[in-house]
Scaffold this motif. Structure first.
Motif: not given
Length: 297
Positions: A265-272
């Motif tokens: 969530y913090i990194a806003r990853t694509r597969r979060r």
């Protein structure tokens, strides 16, 4: 001619998608005689007129005014004539070969229930988490064709009527929370029923846009997480060690995927969203208790 197969399609306030599902069922190319039973489960009967516009003699339209997913399925069974019962959800579209593939596997395996894959077709591609939503609404178990040792949901399935434990086998206790099919298949498994997988009997699922949200799918994920412990608790023989095991699995899953979910969530990853789902399923395993049940219907 008495149909060999009854295809039951329950619907609740989705007349357009129910008509589309019925038209796909009418287009089946198998040689077996079949009928289609459409059950409008809206107390107001909002789908009755569009469904009755399907003038094919193989179609029967039923109004079940007592709302509830179990009530709708039981209503379909009451008027169905086939020795084999296929279920298609009102947001599913079956290719012409669907029923034939189910029948072929049932004949070769002798299974009491045959399941097929579900592929997701999003009507409105979301702005984010598309891969997650496509995976969430799909059923892609990668089984080889033939006998399996597990069961799935009622949509996209074929069952022998003689193997059902009663004429109206879906429990009304699950009308609002769902899982009426899990409860049925659990009882059938305890009675020695067998299950099979038909990889070529796939359908498209076209979920309505209101369900293609993190809020809806994570509520569903919580309910899915509750499943294993609930099954152990409500089975013919209450399995307390299994309940404890699944609660421990849930606690571990919460810790591992809680950290992964926070980091993604913090990194806003694509597969979060996949991590969110795993975390919420862990919460469901730990908080499985009968008084904590979300309502979906």
């Amino acid at each position: 001619m008495t149909p060999a197969v009854s295809i039951i399609i329950p619907t609740f306030r989705r007349p357009a998608s129910a008509v589309a599902a019925a038209r796909s069922a009418l287009a089946q190319t198998c040689s077996a005689a079949f009928e289609i039973v459409l059950v409008d489960n809206d107390p107001a009967g909002s789908a009755m007129m569009p469904l009755r516009a399907l003038t094919d003699p193989r179609v029967t339209v039923v109004h079940e005014p007592s709302a509830g997913v179990a009530n709708a399925r039981n209503a379909g069974l009451r008027v169905a004539h086939g020795d084999l019962i296929a279920f298609l959800d009102d947001d599913e579209i079956a290719p012409p070969s669907w029923l034939g593939a189910l029948l072929r596997v049932q004949k070769h395996s002798g299974a009491d229930v045959v399941f097929g894959p579900v592929r997701t077709k999003l009507s409105e591609p979301p702005s984010d988490h598309r891969d997650y939503f496509e995976a969430f609404f799909a059923r892609d178990a990668h089984h080889a064709e033939g006998a399996i040792r597990t069961y799935y949901g009622c949509g996209c399935s074929l069952m022998r009527r003689a193997a059902l434990p009663s004429p109206e086998p879906f429990s009304a206790s699950r009308n609002e929370i769902g899982g009426e099919d899990d409860l049925l298949f659990q009882a059938m498994e305890a009675n020695g029923a067998t299950f099979a997988w038909a990889p070529e009997a796939w359908v498209w699922e076209t979920p309505e846009s209101s369900r293609v949200t993190l809020a809806y799918t994570l509520r569903r994920a919580f309910a899915y997480g509750q499943g294993p412990a609930t099954k152990a608790w409500t089975g013919p023989r209450r399995n307390v060690p299994a309940v404890a095991f699944w609660m421990a699995v849930g606690a571990a899953q919460m810790m591992v995927y809680g950290a992964a979910a926070f980091g993604s969530y913090i990194a806003r990853t694509r597969r979060r969203a996949f991590a969110y789902r795993k975390f919420v399923e862990g919460v469901g395993k730990l908080m499985w208790f009968p008084f904590i049940k979300l309502r979906f219907y």
